[in-house]
Each structure stands twice: as C-alpha cells, then as structure tokens.
Design a protein around this motif. Structure first.
Motif, mmCIF file in Angstrom:
data_model
loop_
_atom_site.group_PDB
_atom_site.id
_atom_site.type_symbol
_atom_site.label_atom_id
_atom_site.label_comp_id
_atom_site.label_asym_id
_atom_site.label_seq_id
_atom_site.Cartn_x
_atom_site.Cartn_y
_atom_site.Cartn_z
ATOM 1 N N GLY A 1 -70.129 21.783 82.430
ATOM 2 C CA GLY A 1 -70.173 23.230 82.357
ATOM 3 C C GLY A 1 -69.163 23.827 81.326
ATOM 4 O O GLY A 1 -68.806 23.244 80.433
ATOM 5 N N GLU A 2 -68.604 24.855 82.017
ATOM 6 C CA GLU A 2 -67.488 25.627 81.405
ATOM 7 C C GLU A 2 -66.583 26.176 82.385
ATOM 8 O O GLU A 2 -66.914 26.429 83.522
ATOM 9 C CB GLU A 2 -68.096 26.936 80.376
ATOM 10 C CG GLU A 2 -66.989 27.724 79.837
ATOM 11 C CD GLU A 2 -67.315 28.646 79.058
ATOM 12 O OE1 GLU A 2 -66.788 29.724 78.349
ATOM 13 O OE2 GLU A 2 -68.766 28.971 78.850
ATOM 14 N N ALA A 3 -65.149 25.908 82.014
ATOM 15 C CA ALA A 3 -64.226 26.620 83.199
ATOM 16 C C ALA A 3 -62.930 26.955 82.493
ATOM 17 O O ALA A 3 -62.768 26.259 81.349
ATOM 18 C CB ALA A 3 -63.893 25.216 84.085
ATOM 19 N N TYR A 4 -62.214 27.769 83.001
ATOM 20 C CA TYR A 4 -60.857 28.251 82.698
ATOM 21 C C TYR A 4 -59.754 27.394 83.319
ATOM 22 O O TYR A 4 -59.996 27.563 84.617
ATOM 23 C CB TYR A 4 -60.712 29.576 82.483
ATOM 24 C CG TYR A 4 -59.416 30.197 82.158
ATOM 25 C CD1 TYR A 4 -59.075 30.435 80.876
ATOM 26 C CD2 TYR A 4 -58.614 30.841 83.263
ATOM 27 C CE1 TYR A 4 -57.654 31.173 80.622
ATOM 28 C CE2 TYR A 4 -57.427 31.109 83.066
ATOM 29 C CZ TYR A 4 -56.792 31.339 81.782
ATOM 30 O OH TYR A 4 -55.928 32.009 81.648
ATOM 31 N N PHE A 5 -58.721 26.829 82.723
ATOM 32 C CA PHE A 5 -57.881 26.158 83.520
ATOM 33 C C PHE A 5 -56.580 26.653 83.298
ATOM 34 O O PHE A 5 -56.038 27.266 82.098
ATOM 35 C CB PHE A 5 -57.757 24.640 82.902
ATOM 36 C CG PHE A 5 -58.750 23.972 83.148
ATOM 37 C CD1 PHE A 5 -58.822 23.160 84.320
ATOM 38 C CD2 PHE A 5 -60.027 23.783 82.511
ATOM 39 C CE1 PHE A 5 -60.107 22.321 84.684
ATOM 40 C CE2 PHE A 5 -61.299 22.947 82.689
ATOM 41 C CZ PHE A 5 -61.135 22.333 83.666
ATOM 42 N N GLU A 6 -55.553 26.926 84.403
ATOM 43 C CA GLU A 6 -54.326 27.383 84.371
ATOM 44 C C GLU A 6 -53.458 26.537 84.996
ATOM 45 O O GLU A 6 -53.642 26.350 86.265
ATOM 46 C CB GLU A 6 -54.223 28.903 85.076
ATOM 47 C CG GLU A 6 -52.771 29.546 84.836
ATOM 48 C CD GLU A 6 -52.683 30.960 85.468
ATOM 49 O OE1 GLU A 6 -51.668 31.522 85.488
ATOM 50 O OE2 GLU A 6 -53.793 31.516 85.749
ATOM 51 N N VAL A 7 -53.017 25.627 84.126
ATOM 52 C CA VAL A 7 -52.197 24.433 84.663
ATOM 53 C C VAL A 7 -50.798 24.511 84.619
ATOM 54 O O VAL A 7 -49.883 25.072 84.188
ATOM 55 C CB VAL A 7 -52.503 23.251 83.626
ATOM 56 C CG1 VAL A 7 -51.756 22.049 84.044
ATOM 57 C CG2 VAL A 7 -53.800 23.069 83.069
ATOM 58 N N VAL A 8 -50.479 24.088 86.220
ATOM 59 C CA VAL A 8 -48.796 24.212 86.149
ATOM 60 C C VAL A 8 -48.628 22.635 85.639
ATOM 61 O O VAL A 8 -48.918 21.532 85.874
ATOM 62 C CB VAL A 8 -48.722 23.737 87.875
ATOM 63 C CG1 VAL A 8 -47.337 23.307 88.042
ATOM 64 C CG2 VAL A 8 -49.142 24.835 88.433
ATOM 65 N N HIS A 9 -47.602 22.607 84.734
ATOM 66 C CA HIS A 9 -47.236 21.497 83.744
ATOM 67 C C HIS A 9 -46.135 20.438 84.660
ATOM 68 O O HIS A 9 -45.530 20.886 85.419
ATOM 69 C CB HIS A 9 -46.555 22.113 82.744
ATOM 70 C CG HIS A 9 -46.274 20.723 81.695
ATOM 71 N ND1 HIS A 9 -47.185 19.943 80.890
ATOM 72 C CD2 HIS A 9 -44.910 20.040 81.189
ATOM 73 C CE1 HIS A 9 -46.457 19.208 80.354
ATOM 74 N NE2 HIS A 9 -45.254 19.248 80.363
ATOM 75 N N ASP A 10 -46.387 19.358 84.440
ATOM 76 C CA ASP A 10 -45.920 18.233 84.873
ATOM 77 C C ASP A 10 -45.551 17.024 83.901
ATOM 78 O O ASP A 10 -46.693 16.385 83.787
ATOM 79 C CB ASP A 10 -46.293 17.701 86.283
ATOM 80 C CG ASP A 10 -45.632 16.545 87.150
ATOM 81 O OD1 ASP A 10 -44.685 16.217 86.319
ATOM 82 O OD2 ASP A 10 -45.953 16.299 88.190
#
Length: 312
Positions: free
Chosen positions: A144-153
């Motif tokens: 489907g569809e999603a918005y991601f807000e990622v903590v970078h590592d």
C-alpha cells in the motif's frame, strides 16, 4: 521358529508408544510437544523394547537375518523420526517473529518502530518487520502506502521493501507508494535522501541502478528496474493532515484513493478512467464529494450502499 516379517496394514502399527511415539507423531505433524528429557527417556525405553521383542534366533540363518534386518529398520526409523522432530523444534526456535500493523479502510494508522522511527499507514495499507529489528539491518515490508520518518543509523541501514522496489534511508522523511492500480512503485522524498532501486535484479545490477532521491523529488521504478526521477508534488503528502489532494492524476488512481479513504468500492467506466483530476477535499462528506467528482469528470454517479459506479 518363524518370524513373521509381513508389513502391518495399519501405518501406526509399528510406531513405538509413549513419549517417543508422541515425538514421532509430533515431528510428522510439525508441532513438537515433547521435551528433550522425555525424548531421551523414550530412547532408552525403545532400546529395551527392541531388545525384548527382537530376540536373536539360534539355528536359523534366514530368521536371524530377518530379525537383524528388522531391528536395523527400527533404528533407522527411530533415528529419522528423532532428526525430524529435532529439526522441527529448531526451526521454531530459529524462525524470527514478525510484528505487523494494518490500517483499515477509512482510517490512518501511526506506529512507532523499535528504533524510534515512525510509520503512518494510509487507509488500506499494511506493514511488517522482524520483532526488535534483529539482524544487520532494519527492514520493513509494505503493502500500500506509508509515510516514514526514520531515525538514521549508519551502522544499521533502514530499508523498505514494496513489490519489486527497495528504498533505503539515508536520514529522511519519505513516502513509499505501492498500490495495485499503480504501474510503478513510487518513492517521494520530503526531507533528506533516499536510495531507490529494484529488488528483482542481481545484487550488482541493483546497486549499479541505485538512484539517490533528494528532498522534493519523486522516483518511479519501471518494469525494467530503472528509476525515473521527477519533481514531487506536495499534494502527495496532504493525506497525512486529513486532506485529499490530486494534481493532474488519472481518475482511476484518484478514485482508488477516495474509495480506501471512505471505505467504499468505486467502479469507473473505462471512458472516464484516464481523465485527469485536479481537486482538493478537506473532510467533505461522501455525498458532497461524489457530487464534486461528477461535475469535474462529467460523470453520472450511482450509489448502492458501499458500491459506487461512475459512468459517462
């Protein structure tokens, strides 16, 4: 003395009873329930039973050979069953547990991931990941569809798999779209950088084809595994704040979004499907929205419960 070596008509007739028999049947069914201690005890009982029920016959070479052969077959069967039992148990211990979340039709769902990153699922979407992000990377599978807000590592990359596409975070906020009605998987970057490539090609080819998308860009993955880069329209992010906005979108794609948003099934006539729609809807009741669609597309609307049909 004669030993009858005819096979039993019942497939379980020669199975040992007790704990070992339970282990054998559990291995066959794929649901072991016997502990290691019980299995060891079963082995001892089986050995005693074989020695008791299979005496060595003196004076008859053929009978002694038959006895020896049957004893060997017993042990082969026992060993194979225990191996299967152990393998089944090991598989259950080693197989990673996955967590999953889905957004029902008509709803958005937000969830925080084990690393502190977050996902907001559009209505009708689902996502899953290995519990605790165990392993060398953080990987989410999306439908489907999603918005991601990622903590970078930098030591543990964040990947999103959707259909035949892979999006890898380089510290960012982005949307992945992989709806059935879309010919291509899309990635739209709001902030930061995303590396986008296909998942079906050989590893070296996929790496060579990898494209870095920056804020304000949209990448589309075609059937040949190549990424086309274009400008991302800000309307693509509007659903996150409860607004439906379409900028020159094919009608059939926009209607699929509206259907999931309101929890209805919309069928559109082929003559209308490719017409372009530019519109913005903010918390409008469905009847008013359908009237606006009919006017914009030059269509007639028929509604029966949750079934809606648009015709010229």
């Amino acid at each position: 003395m004669t030993i009858d070596s005819t096979s039993s008509t019942s497939p379980d007739a020669d199975l040992p009873s007790g704990a070992f028999g339970e282990a054998v049947r559990a291995a066959a069914s794929g649901s072991p329930t016997v502990s290691a201690l019980e299995t060891e005890q079963a082995w001892h009982r089986l050995r005693e039973r074989i020695d008791r029920e299979m005496p060595v016959v003196v004076g008859s070479i053929s009978s002694a050979t038959s006895t020896s052969r049957r004893r060997t077959e017993w042990w082969r069967f026992a060993a194979a069953a225990l191996l299967a039992f152990g393998a089944a148990g090991a598989w259950r211990r080693l197989a990673p547990t996955r967590d999953a979340v889905s957004a029902p039709l008509g709803q958005r769902v937000a969830v925080t991931l084990p690393d502190g990153s977050s996902i907001t699922l559009a209505a009708g979407s689902s996502a899953s990941w290995i519990r605790g992000f165990r392993g060398a990377q953080r990987e989410v599978t999306l439908d489907g569809e999603a918005y991601f807000e990622v903590v970078h590592d930098g030591m543990k990359p964040f990947l999103v798999r959707s259909r035949d596409g892979i999006a890898q975070d380089v510290g960012t906020r982005f949307i992945v779209r992989a709806w059935p009605e879309l010919p291509q998987v899309e990635v739209l970057v709001q902030e930061g950088v995303v590396a986008f490539t296909d998942s079906t090609s050989a590893r070296t080819t996929a790496v060579e084809r990898r494209v870095q998308l920056h804020a304000g860009q949209r990448g589309q993955l075609d059937r040949d595994g190549l990424v086309t880069v274009m400008t991302a329209d800000s309307a693509a992010f509007s659903w996150l704040t409860g607004t439906l906005a379409f900028a020159d979108m094919p009608a059939h794609e926009a209607l699929a979004v509206i259907g999931r948003w309101y929890g209805v099934a919309i069928t559109v006539h082929p003559a209308l499907a490719q017409r372009r729609l530019t519109a913005r809807f903010v918390s409008q009741p469905l009847p008013q929205l359908l009237d606006a669609l009919a006017l914009a597309l030059g269509a007639s609307v028929e509604r029966r419960g949750t079934q809606i049909t648009l015709t010229p």
